[in-house]
Design a protein around this motif. Structure first.
Motif, short mmCIF file in Angstrom:
data_model
loop_
_atom_site.label_atom_id
_atom_site.label_comp_id
_atom_site.label_asym_id
_atom_site.label_seq_id
_atom_site.Cartn_x
_atom_site.Cartn_y
_atom_site.Cartn_z
N ALA A 150 0.83 -1.21 0.00
CA ALA A 150 0.00 0.00 0.00
C ALA A 150 0.86 1.26 0.00
CB ALA A 150 -0.93 0.00 1.21
N ILE A 151 1.89 1.27 0.81
CA ILE A 151 2.79 2.44 0.88
C ILE A 151 3.54 2.60 -0.44
CG2 ILE A 151 4.87 3.36 2.00
CD1 ILE A 151 3.74 2.01 4.61
N GLY A 152 4.03 1.50 -0.99
CA GLY A 152 4.71 1.56 -2.28
C GLY A 152 3.80 2.02 -3.39
N TYR A 153 2.58 1.53 -3.37
CA TYR A 153 1.59 1.91 -4.38
C TYR A 153 1.26 3.40 -4.28
CZ TYR A 153 -3.03 2.18 -6.59
OH TYR A 153 -4.11 2.53 -7.36
N ALA A 154 1.04 3.88 -3.06
CA ALA A 154 0.73 5.30 -2.87
C ALA A 154 1.92 6.17 -3.31
CB ALA A 154 0.38 5.57 -1.41
N ALA A 155 3.12 5.77 -2.93
CA ALA A 155 4.31 6.54 -3.32
C ALA A 155 4.50 6.51 -4.83
CB ALA A 155 5.54 5.98 -2.61
N ALA A 156 4.35 5.33 -5.44
CA ALA A 156 4.51 5.23 -6.90
C ALA A 156 3.45 6.05 -7.62
CB ALA A 156 4.44 3.77 -7.34
N SER A 157 2.23 6.07 -7.10
CA SER A 157 1.16 6.83 -7.73
C SER A 157 1.42 8.33 -7.67
CB SER A 157 -0.18 6.52 -7.06
OG SER A 157 -0.55 5.18 -7.27
N VAL A 158 1.77 8.82 -6.49
CA VAL A 158 1.98 10.26 -6.33
C VAL A 158 3.27 10.71 -7.01
CG1 VAL A 158 2.35 12.11 -4.65
CG2 VAL A 158 0.60 10.38 -4.22
N LEU A 159 4.38 10.05 -6.67
CA LEU A 159 5.66 10.45 -7.27
C LEU A 159 5.69 10.13 -8.76
CD1 LEU A 159 8.07 9.33 -4.41
CD2 LEU A 159 7.23 11.64 -4.90
N GLY A 160 5.17 8.96 -9.12
CA GLY A 160 5.12 8.59 -10.53
C GLY A 160 4.23 9.54 -11.32
N GLY A 161 3.11 9.93 -10.73
CA GLY A 161 2.21 10.87 -11.38
C GLY A 161 2.87 12.22 -11.62
N LEU A 162 3.57 12.71 -10.62
CA LEU A 162 4.29 13.98 -10.78
C LEU A 162 5.37 13.86 -11.85
CD1 LEU A 162 4.63 15.05 -7.05
CD2 LEU A 162 3.25 16.19 -8.81
N LEU A 163 6.11 12.77 -11.81
CA LEU A 163 7.17 12.55 -12.79
C LEU A 163 6.59 12.40 -14.20
CD1 LEU A 163 10.18 12.13 -13.35
CD2 LEU A 163 9.83 9.70 -12.88
N ALA A 164 5.50 11.66 -14.33
CA ALA A 164 4.88 11.47 -15.63
C ALA A 164 4.33 12.78 -16.19
CB ALA A 164 3.77 10.42 -15.55
N THR A 165 3.74 13.61 -15.33
CA THR A 165 3.24 14.91 -15.78
C THR A 165 4.40 15.78 -16.25
OG1 THR A 165 1.39 14.76 -14.24
CG2 THR A 165 1.88 16.94 -15.13
N TRP A 166 5.47 15.80 -15.49
CA TRP A 166 6.67 16.56 -15.89
C TRP A 166 7.22 16.03 -17.21
CZ3 TRP A 166 11.59 14.58 -16.53
CH2 TRP A 166 12.58 15.52 -16.82
N ALA A 167 7.28 14.70 -17.37
CA ALA A 167 7.78 14.10 -18.59
C ALA A 167 6.92 14.47 -19.79
CB ALA A 167 7.87 12.57 -18.46
N GLY A 168 5.61 14.45 -19.61
CA GLY A 168 4.71 14.84 -20.68
C GLY A 168 4.91 16.28 -21.10
N LEU A 169 5.05 17.16 -20.13
CA LEU A 169 5.31 18.57 -20.42
C LEU A 169 6.65 18.75 -21.13
CD1 LEU A 169 4.46 21.52 -20.24
CD2 LEU A 169 5.35 21.56 -17.91
N THR A 170 7.66 18.02 -20.65
CA THR A 170 9.00 18.09 -21.23
C THR A 170 9.00 17.61 -22.69
OG1 THR A 170 10.00 17.79 -19.07
CG2 THR A 170 11.39 17.32 -20.98
N LEU A 171 8.20 16.61 -23.00
CA LEU A 171 8.10 16.10 -24.39
C LEU A 171 7.70 17.20 -25.36
CD1 LEU A 171 6.47 12.60 -23.93
CD2 LEU A 171 8.77 13.09 -24.74
N THR A 172 6.89 18.13 -24.89
CA THR A 172 6.46 19.20 -25.80
C THR A 172 7.57 20.19 -26.10
OG1 THR A 172 5.65 20.67 -24.03
CG2 THR A 172 4.11 19.05 -24.94
N LYS A 173 8.64 20.15 -25.32
CA LYS A 173 9.74 21.09 -25.51
C LYS A 173 10.86 20.51 -26.36
CE LYS A 173 8.69 23.26 -21.13
NZ LYS A 173 9.12 23.53 -19.77
N LEU A 174 10.72 19.28 -26.79
CA LEU A 174 11.75 18.63 -27.62
C LEU A 174 11.68 19.10 -29.05
CD1 LEU A 174 11.59 14.98 -26.30
CD2 LEU A 174 13.21 16.75 -25.68
#
Length: 124
Positions: free
Chosen positions: A100-124
């Motif tokens: 549960a802790i790993g899932y919550a951490a992966a969801s929140v941190l992964g979500g932030l990282l994925a959003t940043w990655a998506g935004l970064t893709l537009t700058k390539l």
């Protein structure tokens, strides 16, 4: 205005159907990892919203109906915090606190990282 409302409704319908189908597929193939479907759609949704946000910043001429239909409708229907919360609670109730802790951490941190990655893709 009615076109925007229709686009959001259509996008939401498609997004929820994708989430529902993903959840059913994961549960039928990997029932012990039921939470993986929510994690997957949330991470993909975060990546997509970051990408679309960046894209729409660079292309303000994209019609409001398309922007709202994709970001509010489709991604709003695809991703869900309530399912994430329930999945985490179910894991805790089943005595799987580390998962549960790993899932919550992966969801929140992964979500932030994925959003940043998506935004970064537009700058390539």
């Amino acid at each position: 205005m009615i076109g925007v409302v229709f686009a959001v409704a259509l996008g939401g319908m498609i997004g929820t159907l994708v989430r529902y189908t993903t959840g059913n597929w994961v549960t039928s193939h990997f029932p012990q990892h039921f939470y993986s479907a929510t994690l997957a759609v949330n991470l993909v949704g975060c990546l997509m919203i970051g990408y679309l946000y960046g894209l729409f910043l660079m292309r303000p001429e994209v019609p409001e109906a398309l922007r709202a239909g994709l970001m509010v409708g489709f991604l709003g229907g695809l991703t869900t915090f309530s399912s994430f919360s329930l999945d985490t609670l179910r894991l805790l109730e089943n005595g799987q606190a580390p998962v549960a802790i790993g899932y919550a951490a992966a969801s929140v941190l992964g979500g932030l990282l994925a959003t940043w990655a998506g935004l970064t893709l537009t700058k390539l």
